[in-house]
Design a protein around this motif. Structure first.
Motif, PDB file in Angstrom:
ATOM      1  N   GLY A   1       0.857  -1.187   0.000  1.00  0.00           N
ATOM      2  CA  GLY A   1       0.000   0.000   0.000  1.00  0.00           C
ATOM      3  C   GLY A   1       0.882   1.221   0.000  1.00  0.00           C
ATOM      4  N   HIS A   2       0.556   2.219   0.829  1.00  0.00           N
ATOM      5  CA  HIS A   2       1.487   3.341   0.942  1.00  0.00           C
ATOM      6  C   HIS A   2       1.653   3.787   2.392  1.00  0.00           C
ATOM      7  CE1 HIS A   2      -2.151   6.073  -0.173  1.00  0.00           C
ATOM      8  NE2 HIS A   2      -1.877   6.385   1.078  1.00  0.00           N
ATOM      9  N   ALA A   3       2.739   4.535   2.604  1.00  0.00           N
ATOM     10  CA  ALA A   3       3.038   5.070   3.928  1.00  0.00           C
ATOM     11  C   ALA A   3       3.327   6.556   3.766  1.00  0.00           C
ATOM     12  CB  ALA A   3       4.240   4.356   4.538  1.00  0.00           C
TER      13      ALA A   3
ATOM     14  N   HIS B   1       0.084   4.439  -7.434  1.00  0.00           N
ATOM     15  CA  HIS B   1       0.210   5.895  -7.577  1.00  0.00           C
ATOM     16  C   HIS B   1       1.252   6.475  -6.649  1.00  0.00           C
ATOM     17  CE1 HIS B   1      -0.666  10.095  -6.545  1.00  0.00           C
ATOM     18  NE2 HIS B   1      -0.968  10.223  -7.823  1.00  0.00           N
ATOM     19  N   HIS B   2       1.203   6.107  -5.376  1.00  0.00           N
ATOM     20  CA  HIS B   2       2.314   6.451  -4.490  1.00  0.00           C
ATOM     21  C   HIS B   2       2.499   5.357  -3.450  1.00  0.00           C
ATOM     22  CE1 HIS B   2      -1.198   8.453  -2.612  1.00  0.00           C
ATOM     23  NE2 HIS B   2      -0.590   8.355  -1.450  1.00  0.00           N
ATOM     24  N   SER B   3       3.753   4.994  -3.263  1.00  0.00           N
ATOM     25  CA  SER B   3       4.117   4.058  -2.195  1.00  0.00           C
ATOM     26  C   SER B   3       4.550   4.832  -0.966  1.00  0.00           C
ATOM     27  CB  SER B   3       5.254   3.137  -2.649  1.00  0.00           C
ATOM     28  OG  SER B   3       4.808   2.303  -3.698  1.00  0.00           O
TER      29      SER B   3
ATOM     30  N   PHE C   1      -0.794   4.905   7.155  1.00  0.00           N
ATOM     31  CA  PHE C   1      -0.495   3.932   6.107  1.00  0.00           C
ATOM     32  C   PHE C   1      -1.801   3.578   5.423  1.00  0.00           C
ATOM     33  CE2 PHE C   1      -1.276   1.219   9.854  1.00  0.00           C
ATOM     34  CZ  PHE C   1      -2.199   0.317   9.333  1.00  0.00           C
ATOM     35  N   MET C   2      -1.691   3.118   4.193  1.00  0.00           N
ATOM     36  CA  MET C   2      -2.892   2.783   3.413  1.00  0.00           C
ATOM     37  C   MET C   2      -2.822   1.342   2.938  1.00  0.00           C
ATOM     38  SD  MET C   2      -4.457   2.230   0.222  1.00  0.00           S
ATOM     39  CE  MET C   2      -3.003   2.347  -0.792  1.00  0.00           C
ATOM     40  N   VAL C   3      -3.942   0.644   3.035  1.00  0.00           N
ATOM     41  CA  VAL C   3      -4.088  -0.648   2.373  1.00  0.00           C
ATOM     42  C   VAL C   3      -5.276  -0.538   1.423  1.00  0.00           C
ATOM     43  CG1 VAL C   3      -3.035  -1.999   4.214  1.00  0.00           C
ATOM     44  CG2 VAL C   3      -5.504  -1.582   4.262  1.00  0.00           C
TER      45      VAL C   3
ATOM     46  N   PHE D   1     -11.576   5.851   3.329  1.00  0.00           N
ATOM     47  CA  PHE D   1     -11.793   6.587   4.582  1.00  0.00           C
ATOM     48  C   PHE D   1     -10.539   6.445   5.427  1.00  0.00           C
ATOM     49  CE2 PHE D   1     -12.800   2.285   5.822  1.00  0.00           C
ATOM     50  CZ  PHE D   1     -12.335   2.196   7.124  1.00  0.00           C
ATOM     51  N   TYR D   2     -10.439   7.290   6.459  1.00  0.00           N
ATOM     52  CA  TYR D   2      -9.317   7.228   7.397  1.00  0.00           C
ATOM     53  C   TYR D   2      -9.878   7.064   8.806  1.00  0.00           C
ATOM     54  CZ  TYR D   2      -6.349   9.588   3.838  1.00  0.00           C
ATOM     55  OH  TYR D   2      -5.669   9.941   2.711  1.00  0.00           O
ATOM     56  N   ALA D   3      -9.271   6.183   9.568  1.00  0.00           N
ATOM     57  CA  ALA D   3      -9.573   6.086  10.997  1.00  0.00           C
ATOM     58  C   ALA D   3      -8.252   5.977  11.748  1.00  0.00           C
ATOM     59  CB  ALA D   3     -10.475   4.886  11.275  1.00  0.00           C
TER      60      ALA D   3
ATOM     61  N   TYR E   1      -4.941   5.116   9.660  1.00  0.00           N
ATOM     62  CA  TYR E   1      -4.830   4.226   8.509  1.00  0.00           C
ATOM     63  C   TYR E   1      -5.877   4.649   7.500  1.00  0.00           C
ATOM     64  CZ  TYR E   1      -9.000   1.542   9.961  1.00  0.00           C
ATOM     65  OH  TYR E   1     -10.274   1.164  10.305  1.00  0.00           O
ATOM     66  N   GLU E   2      -5.576   4.401   6.245  1.00  0.00           N
ATOM     67  CA  GLU E   2      -6.515   4.663   5.156  1.00  0.00           C
ATOM     68  C   GLU E   2      -6.881   3.316   4.549  1.00  0.00           C
ATOM     69  OE1 GLU E   2      -4.815   6.950   1.942  1.00  0.00           O
ATOM     70  OE2 GLU E   2      -6.741   7.200   0.911  1.00  0.00           O
ATOM     71  N   PHE E   3      -8.146   3.107   4.345  1.00  0.00           N
ATOM     72  CA  PHE E   3      -8.608   1.852   3.749  1.00  0.00           C
ATOM     73  C   PHE E   3      -9.285   2.235   2.440  1.00  0.00           C
ATOM     74  CE2 PHE E   3     -10.883  -1.969   2.975  1.00  0.00           C
ATOM     75  CZ  PHE E   3     -10.352  -2.981   3.773  1.00  0.00           C
TER      76      PHE E   3
END
Ligand code: FE2
Length: 294
Positions: free
Chosen positions: A146-148, A194-196, A215-217, A254-256, A264-266
Protein backbone atom coordinates in the motif's frame (compact mmCIF):
# COMPACT_ATOMS: atom_id res chain seq x y z
CA UNK A 1 7.01 0.96 -16.36
CA UNK A 2 9.78 0.25 -13.90
CA UNK A 3 8.41 -1.98 -11.11
CA UNK A 4 11.73 -2.74 -9.48
CA UNK A 5 10.97 -1.59 -5.94
CA UNK A 6 7.99 -1.79 -3.63
CA UNK A 7 6.92 -0.82 -0.13
CA UNK A 8 7.22 -4.40 1.04
CA UNK A 9 6.70 -4.37 4.79
CA UNK A 10 6.20 -2.14 7.81
CA UNK A 11 7.41 -2.69 11.36
CA UNK A 12 5.31 -0.74 13.84
CA UNK A 13 6.54 0.08 17.35
CA UNK A 14 3.66 -0.33 19.79
CA UNK A 15 2.93 -0.06 23.50
CA UNK A 16 -0.25 -2.18 23.37
CA UNK A 17 0.23 -5.27 21.23
CA UNK A 18 -3.13 -6.77 22.14
CA UNK A 19 -4.95 -3.66 20.89
CA UNK A 20 -3.02 -3.89 17.60
CA UNK A 21 -3.82 -7.58 17.33
CA UNK A 22 -7.55 -6.93 17.58
CA UNK A 23 -7.29 -3.98 15.22
CA UNK A 24 -5.22 -5.66 12.49
CA UNK A 25 -7.17 -8.91 12.45
CA UNK A 26 -10.76 -7.90 13.19
CA UNK A 27 -10.95 -4.29 11.99
CA UNK A 28 -8.56 -4.29 9.02
CA UNK A 29 -8.70 -8.02 8.15
CA UNK A 30 -5.14 -9.39 8.19
CA UNK A 31 -4.23 -12.98 9.11
CA UNK A 32 -2.22 -13.42 12.30
CA UNK A 33 1.20 -14.99 11.71
CA UNK A 34 4.32 -15.82 13.67
CA UNK A 35 5.35 -14.35 17.04
CA UNK A 36 9.11 -13.84 17.48
CA UNK A 37 11.13 -14.50 20.64
CA UNK A 38 11.23 -10.76 21.39
CA UNK A 39 7.43 -10.64 21.26
CA UNK A 40 7.14 -9.07 17.79
CA UNK A 41 3.94 -10.25 16.15
CA UNK A 42 3.52 -10.59 12.41
CA UNK A 43 0.50 -10.37 10.14
CA UNK A 44 -0.23 -11.43 6.58
CA UNK A 45 -2.22 -9.62 3.91
CA UNK A 46 -1.17 -11.93 1.03
CA UNK A 47 1.27 -14.81 0.47
CA UNK A 48 4.18 -13.03 2.22
CA UNK A 49 4.92 -14.11 5.77
CA UNK A 50 5.38 -10.64 7.22
CA UNK A 51 3.89 -7.63 5.47
CA UNK A 52 3.13 -6.09 8.89
CA UNK A 53 5.05 -6.60 12.11
CA UNK A 54 4.14 -5.08 15.47
CA UNK A 55 7.15 -4.77 17.78
CA UNK A 56 6.89 -4.18 21.54
CA UNK A 57 8.25 -0.75 22.43
CA UNK A 58 7.76 2.34 24.53
CA UNK A 59 6.54 4.53 21.64
CA UNK A 60 3.69 4.25 19.15
CA UNK A 61 5.06 5.10 15.72
CA UNK A 62 6.61 3.62 12.60
CA UNK A 63 9.60 1.44 13.50
CA UNK A 64 10.94 0.34 10.12
CA UNK A 65 9.94 0.92 6.50
CA UNK A 66 10.78 -2.13 4.41
CA UNK A 67 11.60 -1.46 0.75
CA UNK A 68 11.87 -4.68 -1.21
CA UNK A 69 13.79 -4.94 -4.49
CA UNK A 70 12.37 -7.13 -7.24
CA UNK A 71 15.67 -8.93 -7.84
CA UNK A 72 19.08 -9.26 -6.13
CA UNK A 73 20.53 -7.20 -9.03
CA UNK A 74 18.20 -4.29 -8.24
CA UNK A 75 19.13 -4.66 -4.57
CA UNK A 76 22.86 -4.47 -5.43
CA UNK A 77 22.47 -1.42 -7.65
CA UNK A 78 20.48 0.45 -4.98
CA UNK A 79 23.07 -0.43 -2.34
CA UNK A 80 25.74 1.06 -4.62
CA UNK A 81 23.68 4.22 -5.07
CA UNK A 82 23.28 4.58 -1.31
CA UNK A 83 27.03 4.06 -0.79
CA UNK A 84 27.86 6.59 -3.53
CA UNK A 85 25.58 9.11 -1.80
CA UNK A 86 27.50 8.59 1.45
CA UNK A 87 24.58 7.02 3.30
CA UNK A 88 25.68 5.00 6.31
CA UNK A 89 24.54 1.40 5.77
CA UNK A 90 24.32 -1.43 8.29
CA UNK A 91 24.29 -4.95 6.88
CA UNK A 92 21.40 -7.02 8.17
CA UNK A 93 22.50 -9.97 10.27
CA UNK A 94 21.41 -13.50 9.43
CA UNK A 95 19.12 -13.36 12.47
CA UNK A 96 17.45 -10.16 11.28
CA UNK A 97 16.95 -11.54 7.76
CA UNK A 98 15.37 -14.65 9.28
CA UNK A 99 13.19 -12.45 11.48
CA UNK A 100 12.02 -10.42 8.46
CA UNK A 101 11.74 -13.54 6.25
CA UNK A 102 13.90 -12.02 3.49
CA UNK A 103 17.14 -13.28 1.89
CA UNK A 104 19.22 -10.13 2.50
CA UNK A 105 18.86 -6.57 3.75
CA UNK A 106 20.70 -3.38 4.64
CA UNK A 107 19.38 -0.68 6.95
CA UNK A 108 19.83 3.08 6.98
CA UNK A 109 18.11 6.23 8.20
CA UNK A 110 16.24 8.49 5.76
CA UNK A 111 15.54 12.20 6.40
CA UNK A 112 12.98 12.69 9.15
CA UNK A 113 14.63 9.91 11.19
CA UNK A 114 12.72 7.31 9.17
CA UNK A 115 14.42 3.93 9.64
CA UNK A 116 14.50 2.05 6.35
CA UNK A 117 15.47 -1.50 5.45
CA UNK A 118 16.25 -2.35 1.84
CA UNK A 119 15.70 -6.05 1.25
CA UNK A 120 15.25 -8.63 -1.48
CA UNK A 121 13.71 -12.07 -2.02
CA UNK A 122 10.92 -12.28 0.57
CA UNK A 123 9.77 -15.77 1.50
CA UNK A 124 6.23 -16.81 0.64
CA UNK A 125 4.05 -19.00 2.81
CA UNK A 126 2.55 -22.16 1.35
CA UNK A 127 -0.56 -21.55 3.43
CA UNK A 128 -3.13 -19.60 1.39
CA UNK A 129 -4.03 -16.12 2.55
CA UNK A 130 -7.58 -16.02 3.77
CA UNK A 131 -8.70 -12.78 5.42
CA UNK A 132 -11.06 -13.21 8.35
CA UNK A 133 -13.19 -10.29 7.10
CA UNK A 134 -12.03 -9.03 3.64
CA UNK A 135 -13.30 -11.74 1.33
CA UNK A 136 -11.80 -10.30 -1.87
CA UNK A 137 -8.40 -9.65 -0.31
CA UNK A 138 -5.93 -6.81 -0.79
CA UNK A 139 -4.17 -5.38 -3.84
CA UNK A 140 -0.46 -6.12 -3.33
CA UNK A 141 1.92 -8.01 -5.67
CA UNK A 142 4.47 -5.76 -7.37
CA UNK A 143 2.55 -2.74 -6.04
CA UNK A 144 3.55 -3.63 -2.49
CA UNK A 145 1.48 -3.45 0.66
CA UNK A 146 0.00 0.00 0.00
CA UNK A 147 1.49 3.34 0.94
CA UNK A 148 3.04 5.07 3.93
CA UNK A 149 2.94 8.80 4.61
CA UNK A 150 5.51 10.55 6.79
CA UNK A 151 5.64 13.95 8.44
CA UNK A 152 8.99 15.61 7.80
CA UNK A 153 10.50 18.89 8.97
CA UNK A 154 12.31 19.61 5.70
CA UNK A 155 10.25 18.52 2.71
CA UNK A 156 12.87 19.52 0.12
CA UNK A 157 15.65 17.51 1.79
CA UNK A 158 13.43 14.43 2.20
CA UNK A 159 12.13 14.70 -1.36
CA UNK A 160 15.67 14.89 -2.76
CA UNK A 161 16.68 11.75 -0.85
CA UNK A 162 13.74 9.63 -2.01
CA UNK A 163 13.94 10.85 -5.62
CA UNK A 164 17.68 11.14 -6.23
CA UNK A 165 19.13 8.40 -4.02
CA UNK A 166 16.33 5.84 -3.79
CA UNK A 167 15.19 6.55 -7.37
CA UNK A 168 11.51 7.03 -6.68
CA UNK A 169 9.59 9.18 -9.21
CA UNK A 170 7.31 12.12 -8.57
CA UNK A 171 3.60 11.34 -9.10
CA UNK A 172 2.26 14.75 -8.07
CA UNK A 173 2.27 17.30 -5.31
CA UNK A 174 -0.16 19.33 -3.27
CA UNK A 175 -0.11 22.60 -1.41
CA UNK A 176 -3.12 23.52 0.66
CA UNK A 177 -3.85 26.50 2.86
CA UNK A 178 -4.91 25.46 6.35
CA UNK A 179 -5.93 27.66 9.30
CA UNK A 180 -2.36 27.26 10.63
CA UNK A 181 -0.57 27.95 7.34
CA UNK A 182 0.44 26.04 4.22
CA UNK A 183 0.53 22.23 4.18
CA UNK A 184 2.71 20.75 1.40
CA UNK A 185 3.01 17.15 0.23
CA UNK A 186 4.76 15.13 -2.47
CA UNK A 187 3.57 11.73 -3.67
CA UNK A 188 6.22 9.29 -4.92
CA UNK A 189 6.02 6.06 -6.89
CA UNK A 190 8.37 3.16 -7.59
CA UNK A 191 5.93 0.89 -9.43
CA UNK A 192 2.37 1.10 -10.80
CA UNK A 193 0.91 2.15 -7.45
CA UNK A 194 0.21 5.90 -7.58
CA UNK A 195 2.31 6.45 -4.49
CA UNK A 196 4.12 4.06 -2.20
CA UNK A 197 5.56 6.91 -0.13
CA UNK A 198 4.26 10.42 0.53
CA UNK A 199 6.07 13.15 2.44
CA UNK A 200 4.20 15.93 4.20
CA UNK A 201 5.35 19.18 5.77
CA UNK A 202 2.78 20.99 7.89
CA UNK A 203 2.97 24.13 9.99
CA UNK A 204 1.49 22.39 13.06
CA UNK A 205 4.46 19.99 13.30
CA UNK A 206 5.01 20.87 16.93
CA UNK A 207 1.61 19.45 17.86
CA UNK A 208 2.16 16.17 15.96
CA UNK A 209 5.34 14.52 17.24
CA UNK A 210 5.04 11.21 15.34
CA UNK A 211 6.88 10.32 12.14
CA UNK A 212 3.99 8.37 10.61
CA UNK A 213 0.87 10.19 9.49
CA UNK A 214 -0.88 7.16 8.04
CA UNK A 215 -0.50 3.93 6.11
CA UNK A 216 -2.89 2.78 3.41
CA UNK A 217 -4.09 -0.65 2.37
CA UNK A 218 -6.18 -1.16 -0.77
CA UNK A 219 -8.95 -3.73 -1.10
CA UNK A 220 -9.73 -5.48 -4.37
CA UNK A 221 -13.47 -4.82 -4.08
CA UNK A 222 -15.34 -1.55 -3.52
CA UNK A 223 -17.77 -3.00 -0.99
CA UNK A 224 -14.80 -3.95 1.17
CA UNK A 225 -14.31 -0.23 1.89
CA UNK A 226 -17.90 0.13 3.10
CA UNK A 227 -17.62 -3.01 5.20
CA UNK A 228 -14.31 -1.78 6.69
CA UNK A 229 -15.96 1.57 7.44
CA UNK A 230 -18.73 -0.26 9.32
CA UNK A 231 -16.10 -2.17 11.31
CA UNK A 232 -14.29 1.08 12.18
CA UNK A 233 -17.60 2.57 13.38
CA UNK A 234 -18.45 -0.60 15.33
CA UNK A 235 -15.02 -0.46 16.99
CA UNK A 236 -15.76 3.20 17.87
CA UNK A 237 -12.54 4.35 16.22
CA UNK A 238 -11.82 8.02 15.76
CA UNK A 239 -12.69 8.93 12.12
CA UNK A 240 -10.64 11.96 10.95
CA UNK A 241 -11.78 11.49 7.31
CA UNK A 242 -15.08 9.88 6.38
CA UNK A 243 -15.67 8.17 3.02
CA UNK A 244 -14.38 10.28 0.15
CA UNK A 245 -12.29 10.38 -3.01
CA UNK A 246 -8.82 11.83 -3.55
CA UNK A 247 -8.34 13.87 -6.75
CA UNK A 248 -4.79 12.65 -7.48
CA UNK A 249 -4.77 8.87 -7.00
CA UNK A 250 -8.59 8.73 -7.33
CA UNK A 251 -8.68 6.50 -4.24
CA UNK A 252 -12.13 5.92 -2.73
CA UNK A 253 -11.33 5.62 0.96
CA UNK A 254 -11.79 6.59 4.58
CA UNK A 255 -9.32 7.23 7.40
CA UNK A 256 -9.57 6.09 11.00
CA UNK A 257 -7.09 6.15 13.85
CA UNK A 258 -5.00 3.09 14.76
CA UNK A 259 -4.15 2.05 18.33
CA UNK A 260 -0.83 3.86 17.70
CA UNK A 261 -2.49 7.28 17.47
CA UNK A 262 -1.66 7.70 13.76
CA UNK A 263 -4.21 6.94 11.07
CA UNK A 264 -4.83 4.23 8.51
CA UNK A 265 -6.52 4.66 5.16
CA UNK A 266 -8.61 1.85 3.75
CA UNK A 267 -9.23 2.30 0.03
CA UNK A 268 -10.22 0.91 -3.33
CA UNK A 269 -10.10 1.92 -6.97
CA UNK A 270 -6.91 3.99 -7.29
CA UNK A 271 -5.50 4.84 -10.71
CA UNK A 272 -2.21 3.22 -11.65
CA UNK A 273 0.91 4.87 -13.04
CA UNK A 274 1.55 4.12 -16.71
CA UNK A 275 4.11 5.28 -19.28
CA UNK A 276 2.07 8.39 -20.16
CA UNK A 277 1.76 9.64 -16.57
CA UNK A 278 1.71 13.43 -16.22
CA UNK A 279 2.84 15.02 -12.97
CA UNK A 280 0.10 17.20 -11.49
CA UNK A 281 -0.17 19.78 -8.74
CA UNK A 282 -3.24 20.09 -6.50
CA UNK A 283 -4.56 22.75 -4.14
CA UNK A 284 -6.93 20.30 -2.41
CA UNK A 285 -6.57 16.67 -1.37
CA UNK A 286 -10.19 15.49 -1.59
CA UNK A 287 -12.59 15.70 -4.55
CA UNK A 288 -15.48 15.06 -2.16
CA UNK A 289 -16.03 13.64 1.30
CA UNK A 290 -13.16 12.86 3.69
CA UNK A 291 -14.96 15.00 6.26
CA UNK A 292 -13.65 15.03 9.79
CA UNK A 293 -15.95 13.25 12.26
CA UNK A 294 -13.57 13.95 15.15
FE1 FE2 B 1 -3.13 7.99 1.77
Amino acid sequence: MNEDLQLGYLVIDATDLDAWDQFLTRTIGFMPGETSVDGTRSYRMDSWYKRFQVRPGDVDDIGVVGLVARTPEVFDSLVRRLEDAGVELAAGTKELCTERRVAQLVSFVAPGDVHVELASSPIHSKQPFISPVVAGGFLTGLQGLGHAVFMVDDLDEARRFWLDTLQFSLSDGSAEETPNGESRAVFLHSNRRHHSIALVQRPERSTYPKKMLHFMVQANEMDAVGLAYDRALDARLRIPRSLGRHPNDRMFSFYATTPGGFDYEFGWGAVEIGPDWEVGQYDHISAWGHRSLV
